[in-house]
Design an enzyme around this catalytic site. Structure first.
Site, PDB file in Angstrom:
ATOM      1  N   GLY A   1      -1.109   7.457  -6.678  1.00  0.00           N
ATOM      2  CA  GLY A   1       0.315   7.328  -6.349  1.00  0.00           C
ATOM      3  C   GLY A   1       0.963   6.135  -6.395  1.00  0.00           C
ATOM      4  N   SER A   2       1.963   5.711  -5.479  1.00  0.00           N
ATOM      5  CA  SER A   2       2.612   4.675  -5.653  1.00  0.00           C
ATOM      6  C   SER A   2       1.817   3.224  -5.554  1.00  0.00           C
ATOM      7  CB  SER A   2       3.901   4.449  -4.580  1.00  0.00           C
ATOM      8  OG  SER A   2       4.752   5.492  -5.128  1.00  0.00           O
ATOM      9  N   THR A   3       0.409   3.239  -5.059  1.00  0.00           N
ATOM     10  CA  THR A   3      -0.268   1.839  -5.059  1.00  0.00           C
ATOM     11  C   THR A   3      -0.540   1.457  -6.431  1.00  0.00           C
ATOM     12  OG1 THR A   3      -2.487   3.471  -4.841  1.00  0.00           O
ATOM     13  CG2 THR A   3      -1.390   2.727  -2.754  1.00  0.00           C
TER      14      THR A   3
END
Length: 483
Positions: free
Chosen positions: A216-218
């Protein structure tokens, strides 16, 4: 008369050569395979008949062998078994070995090459052979904080010392009690293994090192790193930030979390990371290009099938040969991008260490039975993931995430924390995974951490990385800084 004798002699010679060849084949060529065959009862009794070395955390044995009065000779037992199950694994008469019990088996049994002189000494003195002690890098306070933070939710925590690569915490939930598998009651050990093998969450498999998830956004940290490294972007560079971004060559679109906008359009790269703007980073990924993203991901450790700590870590994956729409989806950590929690801890650790990624390791020291140090792990550079300037820019941007962005739940009074949230979409109908990766203190890093709570844990569909995973990372950081 001479002819029959010659024939008989030839037959005897052929048989003798065949016997020698057969014996050589079994005793030399097949020796390792036969010795390591789990059905070889002699090997089993020989191994259990010697004192296996302990596995040690902060000077305390968490796995040790004691003398018992049965046909095996020694019984393996575990202290705080569930807390350390992702570290020790199990050692079982009937089920074999896993995790460190498997990866460090040569040292624990005393058969490793580094223990050659110890074996010679035992042979000369007539001493009973004993295995070596394996001293780990684990910080017990951080390990406990990670387990407490997950609190029965399925997931994992990895914490690394950025400057060395020392693994300070390695937790996977659900865990298990290795003592149930270590019993010499074969029926009970088999039943315990079978129950764990079919249990929810697959406790025998480490989520920290053996499972891969969409990050995801990591993953936007990797995308931002690629953009900064290209020389074409700075933290102040502006990016488009529509409510929805239409992907080229398709009718598909990418939206932001909650379906809203990002507060401004255009938006700076620093602010896009701070509030985790999907549409901006999808466009940024297309602008940077798939080749640059692939190169940057591999500098952080993606696509490496050989990483060991010494347990083999599952290969985190960033795809090759992507078209433009897939590149956009991959730039925000979705589509076919897969990462272990170990990998995402490595990303933060590299940024924390000025762009220098150190090889993570779990074993600090190996000591012979007389406490002589036979091996000490020395920190080793894995790769130069980014330039120092890029790492500094990413650090400042990650501090913004925690100070006033999506990761405020990781704030620690008096301690600057650099972090990045992630809420990774999974299969249709399932709640997203909640991610958070961070390091602290931001100006003098002592620990980098990655947390995943599968399918949002107790929060379910209401989960976000900032709400669910960030507080766990905060607790682990506080444990390290306070120890």
């Amino acid at each position: 008369m001479n002819t029959p004798l010659r024939r008989l002699a030839t037959v005897v010679l052929v048989m003798f050569v065949g016997l020698m060849a057969s014996a050589t084949w079994v005793q030399y060529v097949q020796a390792d395979r036969l010795n390591n065959d789990s059905r070889n009862v002699r090997t089993l009794y020989r191994e259990f008949g010697n004192a296996r070395g302990p596995i040690v955390v902060a000077g305390e044995a968490i796995a040790l062998s004691t003398k018992v009065e049965d046909s095996y000779g020694y019984q393996r037992s575990y202290t705080n078994g569930e807390l350390y199950s992702a570290v020790t694994g199990f050692y079982s008469v009937v089920n074999g070995r896993s995790q460190l019990e498997r990866a460090a088996n040569e040292e624990l049994t005393g058969r490793g090459d580094r223990l050659f002189f110890s074996r010679i000494r035992d042979l000369i003195t007539g001493s009973q052979p004993e295995g070596a002690a394996v001293e780990t890098t684990i910080n017990p306070a951080a390990q406990q904080a990670a387990l407490d933070g997950l609190a029965g939710q399925q997931g994992a925590v990895v914490a690394i010392e950025p400057s060395t690569g020392r693994i300070l915490a390695l937790v996977s939930t659900p865990g298990f009690d290795p003592n149930a598998l270590a019993t010499h009651d074969i029926t009970a050990a088999s039943a315990a293994y079978q129950a764990l093998d079919v249990a929810d969450g697959n406790p025998l498999r480490s989520n920290a090192t053996q499972e891969r998830y969409p990050p995801g956004s990591t993953f936007k940290l990797v995308t931002a790193a690629a953009a900064l490294e290209s020389g074409q972007f700075t933290p102040a560079s502006t990016l488009p930030a529509p409510v929805r971004l239409t992907l080229p060559q398709t009718s598909s679109t990418i939206g932001n979390f909650g379906g809203g906008g990002c507060g401004a359009d255009p938006i700076s790269l620093a602010d896009a990371l701070r509030i985790s703007c999907n549409t901006s980073f999808a466009q940024l990924g297309m602008d940077v290009g798939s080749d640059a993203l692939l190169t940057q991901a591999e500098r952080f450790g993606f696509n490496d099938p050989d990483l060991t700590i010494p347990m083999l870590v599952a290969e985190s994956v960033f795809p090759e040969d992507m078209d433009v729409p897939v590149t956009a989806q991959s730039a925000i950590g979705q589509r076919d991008v897969q990462a272990t929690p170990m990998q995402m801890a490595m990303v933060s650790a590299a940024i924390a260490n000025g762009g220098q990624l150190m090889t993570p390791y779990l074993v600090q020291t190996v000591r012979s039975a007389d406490l002589h140090r036979v091996y000490e792990t020395e920190p080793e550079l894995y790769s130069t993931a980014t330039s120092p300037g890029t790492a500094a820019s990413l650090r400042d941007m990650m501090v913004g995430v925690v100070e006033s962005g999506s990761g405020t739940s990781a704030q620690i009074p008096g301690v600057p924390v650099a972090g990045k949230t992630g809420t990774a979409q999974t299969a249709d109908g399932q709640a997203p995974h909640a991610w958070f990766t961070a390091f602290a203190p931001a100006d003098a890093p002592r620990v980098a951490v990655a947390v995943i709570v599968e399918h949002g844990g107790n929060a379910g569909n209401e989960a976000t990385g900032g709400r669910v995973a960030a507080p766990i990372a905060k607790a682990v950081i506080e444990a390290v800084l306070g120890s």
